[in-house]
Motif scaffolding. Structure first.
Motif, PDB file in Angstrom:
ATOM      1  N   GLU A   3      37.145  48.679   9.885  1.00  0.00           N
ATOM      2  CA  GLU A   3      37.863  49.656   9.079  1.00  0.00           C
ATOM      3  C   GLU A   3      39.358  49.366   9.060  1.00  0.00           C
ATOM      4  O   GLU A   3      40.051  49.729   8.116  1.00  0.00           O
ATOM      5  N   ASN A   4      39.873  48.698  10.105  1.00  0.00           N
ATOM      6  CA  ASN A   4      41.291  48.358  10.147  1.00  0.00           C
ATOM      7  C   ASN A   4      41.651  47.257   9.162  1.00  0.00           C
ATOM      8  O   ASN A   4      42.824  47.054   8.857  1.00  0.00           O
ATOM      9  N   ASP A   5      40.643  46.501   8.697  1.00  0.00           N
ATOM     10  CA  ASP A   5      40.873  45.426   7.745  1.00  0.00           C
ATOM     11  C   ASP A   5      40.754  45.901   6.308  1.00  0.00           C
ATOM     12  O   ASP A   5      40.730  45.090   5.392  1.00  0.00           O
ATOM     13  N   VAL A   6      40.658  47.195   6.104  1.00  0.00           N
ATOM     14  CA  VAL A   6      40.400  47.765   4.789  1.00  0.00           C
ATOM     15  C   VAL A   6      41.575  48.622   4.363  1.00  0.00           C
ATOM     16  O   VAL A   6      42.113  49.396   5.153  1.00  0.00           O
ATOM     17  N   ARG A   7      41.937  48.484   3.103  1.00  0.00           N
ATOM     18  CA  ARG A   7      42.929  49.407   2.563  1.00  0.00           C
ATOM     19  C   ARG A   7      42.665  49.643   1.091  1.00  0.00           C
ATOM     20  O   ARG A   7      41.908  48.916   0.446  1.00  0.00           O
ATOM     21  N   ALA A   8      43.305  50.666   0.574  1.00  0.00           N
ATOM     22  CA  ALA A   8      43.177  51.031  -0.831  1.00  0.00           C
ATOM     23  C   ALA A   8      44.512  50.792  -1.524  1.00  0.00           C
ATOM     24  O   ALA A   8      45.573  50.843  -0.896  1.00  0.00           O
ATOM     25  N   LEU A   9      44.422  50.540  -2.809  1.00  0.00           N
ATOM     26  CA  LEU A   9      45.609  50.336  -3.636  1.00  0.00           C
ATOM     27  C   LEU A   9      45.487  51.250  -4.849  1.00  0.00           C
ATOM     28  O   LEU A   9      44.477  51.205  -5.555  1.00  0.00           O
ATOM     29  N   VAL A  10      46.485  52.096  -5.061  1.00  0.00           N
ATOM     30  CA  VAL A  10      46.536  52.962  -6.236  1.00  0.00           C
ATOM     31  C   VAL A  10      47.573  52.365  -7.182  1.00  0.00           C
ATOM     32  O   VAL A  10      48.760  52.299  -6.851  1.00  0.00           O
ATOM     33  N   VAL A  11      47.113  51.922  -8.338  1.00  0.00           N
ATOM     34  CA  VAL A  11      47.978  51.323  -9.354  1.00  0.00           C
ATOM     35  C   VAL A  11      48.057  52.309 -10.520  1.00  0.00           C
ATOM     36  O   VAL A  11      47.024  52.765 -11.008  1.00  0.00           O
ATOM     37  N   TYR A  12      49.273  52.622 -10.936  1.00  0.00           N
ATOM     38  CA  TYR A  12      49.420  53.632 -11.982  1.00  0.00           C
ATOM     39  C   TYR A  12      50.428  53.206 -13.040  1.00  0.00           C
ATOM     40  O   TYR A  12      51.317  52.393 -12.812  1.00  0.00           O
ATOM     41  N   GLU A  13      50.248  53.819 -14.190  1.00  0.00           N
ATOM     42  CA  GLU A  13      51.196  53.733 -15.313  1.00  0.00           C
ATOM     43  C   GLU A  13      51.628  55.162 -15.597  1.00  0.00           C
ATOM     44  O   GLU A  13      50.792  56.067 -15.615  1.00  0.00           O
ATOM     45  N   SER A  14      52.915  55.382 -15.806  1.00  0.00           N
ATOM     46  CA  SER A  14      53.398  56.734 -16.077  1.00  0.00           C
ATOM     47  C   SER A  14      54.606  56.665 -16.989  1.00  0.00           C
ATOM     48  O   SER A  14      55.548  55.932 -16.713  1.00  0.00           O
ATOM     49  N   ALA A  46      48.673  40.434 -10.283  1.00  0.00           N
ATOM     50  CA  ALA A  46      47.341  40.354 -10.886  1.00  0.00           C
ATOM     51  C   ALA A  46      46.313  39.787  -9.914  1.00  0.00           C
ATOM     52  O   ALA A  46      45.131  39.766 -10.218  1.00  0.00           O
ATOM     53  N   ASP A  47      46.757  39.337  -8.755  1.00  0.00           N
ATOM     54  CA  ASP A  47      45.866  38.810  -7.723  1.00  0.00           C
ATOM     55  C   ASP A  47      45.870  39.816  -6.566  1.00  0.00           C
ATOM     56  O   ASP A  47      46.865  39.947  -5.863  1.00  0.00           O
ATOM     57  N   LEU A  48      44.765  40.529  -6.396  1.00  0.00           N
ATOM     58  CA  LEU A  48      44.709  41.575  -5.369  1.00  0.00           C
ATOM     59  C   LEU A  48      44.699  40.976  -3.970  1.00  0.00           C
ATOM     60  O   LEU A  48      44.004  39.989  -3.730  1.00  0.00           O
ATOM     61  N   PRO A  49      45.424  41.582  -3.034  1.00  0.00           N
ATOM     62  CA  PRO A  49      45.381  41.117  -1.642  1.00  0.00           C
ATOM     63  C   PRO A  49      43.956  41.211  -1.082  1.00  0.00           C
ATOM     64  O   PRO A  49      43.180  42.089  -1.474  1.00  0.00           O
ATOM     65  N   ALA A  50      43.627  40.346  -0.149  1.00  0.00           N
ATOM     66  CA  ALA A  50      42.265  40.250   0.390  1.00  0.00           C
ATOM     67  C   ALA A  50      41.803  41.519   1.096  1.00  0.00           C
ATOM     68  O   ALA A  50      40.607  41.810   1.115  1.00  0.00           O
ATOM     69  N   ASP A  51      42.723  42.299   1.662  1.00  0.00           N
ATOM     70  CA  ASP A  51      42.299  43.492   2.394  1.00  0.00           C
ATOM     71  C   ASP A  51      42.123  44.724   1.510  1.00  0.00           C
ATOM     72  O   ASP A  51      41.726  45.787   1.988  1.00  0.00           O
ATOM     73  N   VAL A  52      42.372  44.600   0.215  1.00  0.00           N
ATOM     74  CA  VAL A  52      42.176  45.728  -0.697  1.00  0.00           C
ATOM     75  C   VAL A  52      40.691  45.801  -1.053  1.00  0.00           C
ATOM     76  O   VAL A  52      40.169  44.944  -1.749  1.00  0.00           O
ATOM     77  N   ARG A  53      40.038  46.834  -0.538  1.00  0.00           N
ATOM     78  CA  ARG A  53      38.609  47.037  -0.812  1.00  0.00           C
ATOM     79  C   ARG A  53      38.385  48.106  -1.864  1.00  0.00           C
ATOM     80  O   ARG A  53      37.311  48.214  -2.429  1.00  0.00           O
ATOM     81  N   LEU A  54      39.431  48.940  -2.104  1.00  0.00           N
ATOM     82  CA  LEU A  54      39.351  49.973  -3.131  1.00  0.00           C
ATOM     83  C   LEU A  54      40.578  49.884  -4.013  1.00  0.00           C
ATOM     84  O   LEU A  54      41.710  49.920  -3.524  1.00  0.00           O
ATOM     85  N   LEU A  55      40.337  49.779  -5.294  1.00  0.00           N
ATOM     86  CA  LEU A  55      41.397  49.777  -6.294  1.00  0.00           C
ATOM     87  C   LEU A  55      41.240  51.040  -7.122  1.00  0.00           C
ATOM     88  O   LEU A  55      40.187  51.264  -7.727  1.00  0.00           O
TER      89      LEU A  55
END
Length: 188
Positions: A3-14, A46-55
């Protein structure tokens, strides 16, 4: 993978800051479950980091879908814009290069309250575009409402966005760590 190797990335346009506020609330909810980063679409590689499991991808609904250069230009003429009009989630999704095999997605949009029943949604269009790119969605797209094009977004909608973010985080955990059935309980 722990679980420590996992992270989420929130990408937004506003354009007017409302989707940014919703994205921050989604991030806050996700943070209760998983390490999460919030990044504006024009600053995201445009290239997601390897630890991003949720976009998680979010943007405003423009003309029943994701924004385009022409709809962003129209929005710019409506008032004080907080985001450059050159890049949106549509273009960013099309440019995504890596991460499809390891990353799941969730999408959200902002919409005007008075047109809740109109068809079309930036979140649904983004989910479809991400599926075409090879990503798998872990939840249905979600919409959050603002009073007018320029906002504001209510505190109740921001609370709902935090709650949705936390729920998406729990879905990620279930996806990463599926419950294994005990042989005696599986009917064997």
């Amino acid at each position: 993978m722990s679980e420590n190797d996992v992270r989420a990335l929130v990408v937004y346009e506003s354009m007017f800051g409302n989707t940014e506020r919703v994205a921050a609330a989604v991030r806050d909810g996700l943070e209760r479950v998983v390490d999460t980063e919030l990044i504006r679409v024009d600053r995201c590689p445009a290239d997601l980091p390897a630890d991003v499991r949720l976009l998680v991808v979010g943007g405003p609904t423009h003309a029943l879908s994701m924004s385009r250069a022409s709809t962003r230009a129209d929005a710019t003429s409506q008032g004080d814009v907080v985001m450059p009009a050159a890049t949106g989630i549509r273009e960013w999704i099309e440019a995504l290069e890596a991460g499809k095999e390891r990353t799941v997605v969730a999408t959200f949009d902002t919409r005007i309250t008075k047109v809740r029943r109109l068809p079309g949604s930036a979140a649904k269009a983004a989910a479809k575009a991400l599926r075409k790119q090879g990503f798998k969605a872990i939840t249905d797209p979600s919409s959050f409402y603002v009073d007018e094009s320029v906002g504001p977004v209510s505190d109740a909608e921001l609370a709902r966005a935090r709650e949705w973010g936390e729920l998406v985080g729990h879905e990620l955990q279930r996806f990463i760590n599926p419950i294994r059935r005990h042989p005696l309980r599986s009917g064997r």
